[in-house]
Design a protein around this motif. Sequence first.
Motif, PDB file in Angstrom:
ATOM      1  N   HIS A 126       0.815  -1.203   0.000  1.00 54.37           N
ATOM      2  CA  HIS A 126       0.000   0.000   0.000  1.00 54.37           C
ATOM      3  C   HIS A 126       0.856   1.264   0.000  1.00 54.37           C
ATOM      4  N   ALA A 129       2.796   9.518   1.825  1.00 54.33           N
ATOM      5  CA  ALA A 129       2.176   8.185   1.918  1.00 54.33           C
ATOM      6  C   ALA A 129       2.050   7.761   3.371  1.00 54.33           C
ATOM      7  N   ARG A 175       1.992   9.721   5.988  1.00 59.45           N
ATOM      8  CA  ARG A 175       1.052  10.592   6.690  1.00 59.45           C
ATOM      9  C   ARG A 175      -0.379  10.114   6.480  1.00 59.45           C
ATOM     10  N   ARG A 176      -0.655   9.787   5.189  1.00 56.93           N
ATOM     11  CA  ARG A 176      -2.020   9.348   4.884  1.00 56.93           C
ATOM     12  C   ARG A 176      -2.377   8.042   5.594  1.00 56.93           C
ATOM     13  N   PHE A 177      -1.388   7.189   5.790  1.00 62.31           N
ATOM     14  CA  PHE A 177      -1.688   5.893   6.395  1.00 62.31           C
ATOM     15  C   PHE A 177      -1.999   6.040   7.891  1.00 62.31           C
ATOM     16  N   GLY A 178      -1.371   7.003   8.534  1.00 61.96           N
ATOM     17  CA  GLY A 178      -1.506   7.117   9.995  1.00 61.96           C
ATOM     18  C   GLY A 178      -0.465   6.227  10.665  1.00 61.96           C
ATOM     19  N   SER A 179      -0.576   6.036  11.963  1.00 61.91           N
ATOM     20  CA  SER A 179       0.444   5.278  12.697  1.00 61.91           C
ATOM     21  C   SER A 179       0.437   3.815  12.263  1.00 61.91           C
ATOM     22  N   HIS A 216      -2.109   0.859  13.834  1.00 61.54           N
ATOM     23  CA  HIS A 216      -3.053   0.160  12.955  1.00 61.54           C
ATOM     24  C   HIS A 216      -2.699  -1.313  12.818  1.00 61.54           C
TER      25      HIS A 216
END
Lengths: 114, 900
Positions: free
Chosen positions: B31, B53, B55-59, B63
């Motif tokens: 991803h 990329a 940042r958009r995914f988050g931690s 997760h």
Amino acid sequence: MSPRQLNLLQGTLDLLVLKALQRGPAHGYSVASWIRATSDKAFEIEDGALYTALHRMQKRGWLTSEWGQSENNRRARFYALTADGRRQLDADSATWAAYADAVAKILASEGGSG
Amino acid sequence: MRAGEGPRPGGLGRPGRRRIEQELDEEIRFHLERTQEELEGRGMSPEAARHEAERRFGSVRAHRQAILRLDVGRMRTMRMVETVDAVRGLLGHAARRVVRGPGFAAAVVVTLGLGIGANAVMFGVVDRLMLSPPQGLAEPGGLQHLYVERGVQGEPRVFRWFTHPDFLALQDVEAFEELGAYTVPIDATLGRGDDAEQIRTVRASASLFPALGARTRLGRFFTEEEDAEGAPPRVVLSEEFWVRRFGADPGILGRELDIGPGRYEVIGVASRGFTGAELSPVDAWVPMVTSAHLMGAEGCMASPNCWWLQLVARMRDGAAPSAGDDAATARHLALRETRIAEGNYDGEARVFAASIVAANGPNPSAEASVSRWLAGVSLIVLLIACANVANLLLARSVRLRRELSVRAAIGASRFRLVGEALTETVFLALLGAGVALAAASWGAGIVHDQLLPDVAFDAGALTPRMLGFTAVAVLFTVALAGVVPSIRAARMALNPGRAESFSRSRMRGVLTVAQGALSVVLLVGAGLFVRSLSVASSVDFGFDPEVVAVLEFEWNDQYPGPERAAVYRDALDRLRSLPEVVEGSPTLAIPFWSSYGYGEPRIPGIERYPSHPGGGPYVNKVGSTYLRTMGISLVDGRDFGPADDLEGAAPVTLVSEAMARAIWGGESAIGRCLHIGDSPEDPAPCTEVVGVVADHRRDGLVEAEPHHLYYVNLDHPEIQGPPQALMIRTRGEASAALGAVRQALAGVAPQLRYVKARSLQDLVDPRLRSWRLGATMFSIFGLLALLVAGVGLYSVLAFDVAQRRREIGIRSALGASRERLARVVIGKAAVLGVVGLALGLGIALGLARFVEELLFQTSGREPGVYLLVGATLGAVALLAAAVPGVRAMRVAPAEALRSE
């Protein structure tokens, strides 16, 4: 976070993901892209949260997953709706539409205390 | 290769946690890289694209953690569902196989059912006799039976009996919180006339009930004040008797019952199952002091010579089991020194306490010892059954070889195949357990009623402990009979080409030999016990119990001593006129029932009476026709005559041969003197010896040396008290004449409540019980084992012939004679039979000396028994070989060649 961007109501993310998969099996990246593109970037969804939703729904039996080839020839996990998932999508869509309708009516009405 | 294949059958290759993590990491990596590519495609620098990329995914960590939890949960659910499915599939498979091969299933189920059932019954018996305390006791761990060990002719022996003075003296031993005393159940008459019945009555001290922590169902137990001289008589009934006789009448309290010569008020009903500190059934408890008349020997209460009480102590909290031993011993010895001149009682005596649970006590009953052996025997039967089932399973796995191989070839895993075979065994074992429980509840009832009537078993034949035991036995069986064949079946299926049939047939041979050997051991045991029973039943008592009836009269105040003599005379006159009656005589003591030791007579010229391991000398007071009535022969001198019966007749005595020899050696006893009841202050006159009688049994089948006995005439001044019973010699079996005897006595004395008429054989029979138990159960188990082993041998041979059809056919085509072919089969049977027999006889000889102590004058190496068992096993082996042998002869060459 831009002011135009909305926070998702609980359960709505699941509905969006199910909707994204209605067109056919897809991997997580394409689900994320589709939601982003279709909503005109209205929602700020963390991709990680989206994957959590995918796996949660897989555990509930709404989705199945299978490894396959991505469009650029890489291994990717593809998710697909199960029969349960399809039913869930239909039910949630109807609920959501009724809900949105009701809210819209209230907002469109004259007066009120606010 | 696609990594996402579904789980394979048998549940192997399921995704583990490790694989779940790897796949998740791959998914996240894909991803992030894909997002980064896309952003770069829109003109971002690689560095910026990567940041965006992420940042958009988050931690990723957070997760990933959440997703992993979900996936592991999903995996667990899947595994559970798979397991349930697999078990359901295996059970379905097992059930289908059972349906497809009902004969095989029936053989296994019946074999296991009988094997496990026999064990359940024997466990129940051993549990009751040995392992469990009597029912209805509070904290049985704190209860101790008291025993006294004393030397008899230098050999220490353990006794359960105490005197009443002992009971009184031992009560204040510090370590005993409470000391209870009680008698064995005494047969007493309840009610009057036709309605009368004999009930088992125990005389107990008031302290017995608090000592045992007993509870009542109704009312209360009696108190110390009610167990005292002059108190109004009270009785407490057992629950079982209250239900049986009074239909559980709640209004029973306050009713007055005629028990023996007394009248007792019912004050309580004991809790269900309560039988006091012993296992034998009890109908009623009466206070020890106010019920003295029940035993007919009032003198016993104060006598330091009358050993009639058993003692049970409730230990103080925290006191060691042996805490009271020293104090009790001291009090016991003090009594002996002050009150007993001397006797067959060496100065050394030791009182000790031991657990109320028989297994931990010093001398278990003969029945308990035999039961312990029988439990071992039933275990052997189960082993044989297991061997047989293993054999059947092995044979079947060969038959199923083709099916199993095919399934292995199309991908069934070894685990799946082993699982199937094991499930099938478990399934069959469970069916077997069902049969076992049915057989056990039926068998236990019979064993309890027929062989152990004197033991109060729990109501209902199956106890929870028996059910638990059965469950364990089933597991044991599956482990023993199922595991090896299951693994072998799977291995064979996976390696169809391997030359395994040789080792398997060898294994089956070993199992068959083991079965044969074990059944030989059991049959030898059965033979020894049967022989011992027949020796015991044909013991020469020195009198004839089958043709002697014992009549006991229920006396009451209407008939004080002297009047009874008249009643006896009248009764005898009436009886002698009956065609069934030959002769009769009054007697003070009843052999195998009651007896009196009256101290040692002083004998002129004899310093000290020669002691005897059986105690004594024992004395009886009898009428002049006693010897003829009993069938005791006179060896020397004269018998009592009618003149000796008369009032005021000179005191005369007849002594037994053993006693005469011990006192006077080879010299004649006739004309000698016994000074009976002699003491320095009160010298007794001479009782002249007028005759010597043959030795005979007094109280047991096993009397190593004949007891010292002497008889005195009816009016002997020293031996007081009226006769207790009439002995009647009958024409033909005494038991057949009892009806006529009872009838003739009706009206002989109008105030007489009841006459108890029994055959003397009935009194002797209980002594045969342990041998009868051993003989019966050993025989049943032995025959069961023989049957199972015979079927086992048959199945091995029949299977062998079926397997070798082709070979036999070829041989026959090449000209081998039919006899030669049959000889191959019978030869195999002979080898298996002879090896099994030799092994079994060897084991039996080795074990013989251990079982000898349970046998009645029978050597554990009785050659006749061994020969008979050898012949029997030979015959069975031949029988088992006959059918397969004939089948081998009939194999037609062409058919055999086609059959493969």
